[in-house]
Design a protein around this motif. Structure first.
Motif, PDB file in Angstrom:
ATOM      1  N   VAL A 155       0.942  -1.211  -0.086  1.00 22.97           N
ATOM      2  CA  VAL A 155      -0.169  -0.117  -0.125  1.00 22.97           C
ATOM      3  C   VAL A 155       0.975   1.147  -0.034  1.00 22.97           C
ATOM      4  N   HIS A 156       0.737   2.040  -0.993  1.00 26.96           N
ATOM      5  CA  HIS A 156       1.474   3.291  -0.982  1.00 26.96           C
ATOM      6  C   HIS A 156       1.043   4.302  -0.060  1.00 26.96           C
ATOM      7  N   GLN A 157       2.304   5.226   0.299  1.00 28.10           N
ATOM      8  CA  GLN A 157       2.041   6.074   1.323  1.00 28.10           C
ATOM      9  C   GLN A 157       0.929   6.811   1.237  1.00 28.10           C
ATOM     10  N   PHE A 158       0.278   7.376   2.415  1.00 29.36           N
ATOM     11  CA  PHE A 158      -1.000   8.469   2.187  1.00 29.36           C
ATOM     12  C   PHE A 158      -2.215   7.636   1.798  1.00 29.36           C
ATOM     13  N   VAL A 159      -2.135   6.343   1.205  1.00 31.62           N
ATOM     14  CA  VAL A 159      -3.416   5.891   0.774  1.00 31.62           C
ATOM     15  C   VAL A 159      -4.415   5.341   2.068  1.00 31.62           C
ATOM     16  N   ARG A 160      -5.793   5.447   1.582  1.00 33.65           N
ATOM     17  CA  ARG A 160      -6.779   4.932   2.701  1.00 33.65           C
ATOM     18  C   ARG A 160      -7.462   3.967   1.934  1.00 33.65           C
ATOM     19  N   ILE A 161      -7.884   2.946   2.994  1.00 32.76           N
ATOM     20  CA  ILE A 161      -8.597   1.985   2.632  1.00 32.76           C
ATOM     21  C   ILE A 161      -9.959   1.725   3.583  1.00 32.76           C
ATOM     22  N   GLY A 162     -11.296   1.879   2.808  1.00 29.58           N
ATOM     23  CA  GLY A 162     -12.097   2.044   3.616  1.00 29.58           C
ATOM     24  C   GLY A 162     -12.700   0.855   4.358  1.00 29.58           C
ATOM     25  N   ALA A 163     -13.668   0.691   4.970  1.00 32.82           N
ATOM     26  CA  ALA A 163     -14.264  -0.472   6.049  1.00 32.82           C
ATOM     27  C   ALA A 163     -14.683  -1.358   5.029  1.00 32.82           C
ATOM     28  N   HIS A 164     -14.426  -2.681   5.542  1.00 35.44           N
ATOM     29  CA  HIS A 164     -15.119  -3.730   4.832  1.00 35.44           C
ATOM     30  C   HIS A 164     -14.439  -4.087   3.536  1.00 35.44           C
ATOM     31  N   GLY A 165     -13.303  -3.823   3.263  1.00 33.08           N
ATOM     32  CA  GLY A 165     -12.678  -3.664   1.893  1.00 33.08           C
ATOM     33  C   GLY A 165     -11.704  -4.946   1.786  1.00 33.08           C
ATOM     34  N   MET A 166     -11.367  -5.368   0.946  1.00 30.79           N
ATOM     35  CA  MET A 166     -10.431  -6.497   0.622  1.00 30.79           C
ATOM     36  C   MET A 166      -9.589  -6.329  -0.634  1.00 30.79           C
ATOM     37  N   THR A 167      -8.359  -6.732  -0.345  1.00 30.30           N
ATOM     38  CA  THR A 167      -7.532  -6.919  -1.649  1.00 30.30           C
ATOM     39  C   THR A 167      -6.879  -8.465  -1.840  1.00 30.30           C
ATOM     40  N   LEU A 253     -15.476   9.393   0.620  1.00 32.21           N
ATOM     41  CA  LEU A 253     -15.409  10.079  -0.715  1.00 32.21           C
ATOM     42  C   LEU A 253     -15.090  11.417  -0.475  1.00 32.21           C
ATOM     43  N   GLY A 254     -15.648  12.093   0.725  1.00 38.78           N
ATOM     44  CA  GLY A 254     -15.389  13.543   0.884  1.00 38.78           C
ATOM     45  C   GLY A 254     -13.951  13.991   1.062  1.00 38.78           C
ATOM     46  N   ARG A 255     -13.155  13.133   1.503  1.00 34.03           N
ATOM     47  CA  ARG A 255     -11.784  13.130   2.002  1.00 34.03           C
ATOM     48  C   ARG A 255     -10.893  12.957   0.517  1.00 34.03           C
ATOM     49  N   VAL A 256     -11.467  12.674  -0.507  1.00 31.97           N
ATOM     50  CA  VAL A 256     -10.577  12.020  -1.694  1.00 31.97           C
ATOM     51  C   VAL A 256     -10.302  13.410  -2.273  1.00 31.97           C
ATOM     52  N   GLY A 257      -9.013  13.569  -2.493  1.00 28.24           N
ATOM     53  CA  GLY A 257      -8.627  14.717  -3.326  1.00 28.24           C
ATOM     54  C   GLY A 257      -8.134  14.408  -4.792  1.00 28.24           C
ATOM     55  N   PRO A 258      -7.843  15.141  -5.678  1.00 32.59           N
ATOM     56  CA  PRO A 258      -7.537  15.077  -7.143  1.00 32.59           C
ATOM     57  C   PRO A 258      -5.954  14.547  -7.279  1.00 32.59           C
ATOM     58  N   ASP A 259      -5.175  14.489  -6.083  1.00 36.12           N
ATOM     59  CA  ASP A 259      -3.855  13.917  -6.045  1.00 36.12           C
ATOM     60  C   ASP A 259      -3.707  12.521  -6.321  1.00 36.12           C
ATOM     61  N   ARG A 260      -4.706  11.786  -5.674  1.00 38.17           N
ATOM     62  CA  ARG A 260      -4.522  10.199  -5.761  1.00 38.17           C
ATOM     63  C   ARG A 260      -5.834   9.736  -6.286  1.00 38.17           C
ATOM     64  N   GLY A 261      -6.881  10.173  -5.859  1.00 35.32           N
ATOM     65  CA  GLY A 261      -8.374   9.393  -6.478  1.00 35.32           C
ATOM     66  C   GLY A 261      -8.478   8.316  -5.810  1.00 35.32           C
ATOM     67  N   ILE A 262      -9.386   7.344  -6.544  1.00 34.67           N
ATOM     68  CA  ILE A 262      -9.865   6.286  -6.001  1.00 34.67           C
ATOM     69  C   ILE A 262      -9.564   5.030  -6.975  1.00 34.67           C
ATOM     70  N   VAL A 263      -9.452   3.742  -6.430  1.00 36.30           N
ATOM     71  CA  VAL A 263      -9.043   2.696  -7.382  1.00 36.30           C
ATOM     72  C   VAL A 263     -10.214   2.603  -8.318  1.00 36.30           C
ATOM     73  N   ARG A 264      -9.981   2.265  -9.659  1.00 35.66           N
ATOM     74  CA  ARG A 264     -10.970   2.185 -10.707  1.00 35.66           C
ATOM     75  C   ARG A 264     -10.874   0.988 -11.461  1.00 35.66           C
TER      76      ARG A 264
END
Length: 264
Positions: A155-167, A253-264
């Motif tokens: 996981v890259h620095q400053f990345v956030r993973i929301g609750a109940h997620g999985m990789t 999502l309210g804390r997601v900025g343009p610098d990193r975005g979300i996984v697509r």
């Protein structure tokens, strides 16, 4: 006195509950605090300003509270804080925080941390998570409750993973992963939502339907992130029971900025 093996070296300044067990050849530093019922196996090193709660099980060769690997770190009195009832397996490395990142690396309660997992400086991990072998967090990563990281996830620095997620196995997360999302790949891409995990945790069919609708808005309807947020916000009108899930997603999502975005 705690049940401390005679070969263990425990600094007199350490605060260790009388019910704690410490195995052979373990080293515990002067600023360490360990709560009731915790067991520490042999050949463990616990140093720095590390606070460990109740009923944790720490296996051999773990390294907890060592100086972080940030070049800016100059030995400031930062901390590692571990909650209650965690299982911390062999060769795990959890580092103290940095002044720039808030000063604390934190692991919550009831987490299952398998061998070779790494928490870098200033990581904040919630409750009931599972980190499979060799899951690795860079600095300043935030992980929500009930997250499962597959083996060799990075996981890259400053990345956030929301609750109940999985990789999935060997995933590399370079962007924020919203709640409920399952991702895999290098770089990781969103594949689905963690519906089976939600069912196992007792989510009602109505709440799971709301999660499906959020997945559709984020990934299948061709919407911008702002448009998806607006659509998600309307779900409580048709699925009132999903208020908590909708709010969880909107807060993330309210804390997601343009610098990193979300996984697509």
């Amino acid at each position: 006195m705690a049940n401390i093996h005679p070969t263990a070296i425990v600094d007199p300044g350490a605060e260790i509950d009388a019910s704690v067990t410490v195995g052979p050849y373990t080293l515990i530093g002067p600023h360490v605090k360990i709560g009731a019922g915790t067991t520490v196996a042999g050949h463990v090193v616990i140093e720095g300003r590390t606070t460990i709660g109740r009923d944790n099980r720490i296996f051999q060769f773990a390294s907890l509270g060592a100086a972080n690997q940030d070049k800016k770190y100059k030995g400031e009195p930062t901390e590692l804080v571990i909650g209650d009832r965690n299982v911390i397996r062999e060769f795990t490395t959890f580092n103290v925080g940095t002044v720039q990142g808030g000063g604390i690396t934190r692991l919550g309660n009831d987490n299952w941390m398998m061998a070779y997992t790494h928490l870098a400086h200033d990581c904040l991990v919630g409750n009931h998570t599972t980190f499979a072998n060799n899951a690795q967090l860079a600095g300043h990563v935030e992980v929500g409750d009930w997250v499962i990281l597959g083996g060799f996830t990075t996981v890259h620095q400053f990345v956030r993973i929301g609750a109940h997620g999985m990789t999935g196995l060997g995933s590399s997360l370079l962007a924020h992963q919203p709640p409920f999302v399952m991702s895999e790949g290098q770089p990781a891409r969103a594949r689905s939502m963690n519906f089976e995990g939600l069912r196992r945790r007792g989510f009602s069919p109505e709440r799971i339907s709301a999660v499906k609708a959020m997945h559709k808005a984020l990934y299948r309807d061709g919407l911008t992130l702002e448009q998806a947020k607006a659509q998600i916000a309307t779900l409580t009108q048709t699925i009132p029971d999903a208020q908590a899930e909708v709010q969880l997603m909107l807060d993330f999502l309210g804390r997601v900025g343009p610098d990193r975005g979300i996984v697509r």
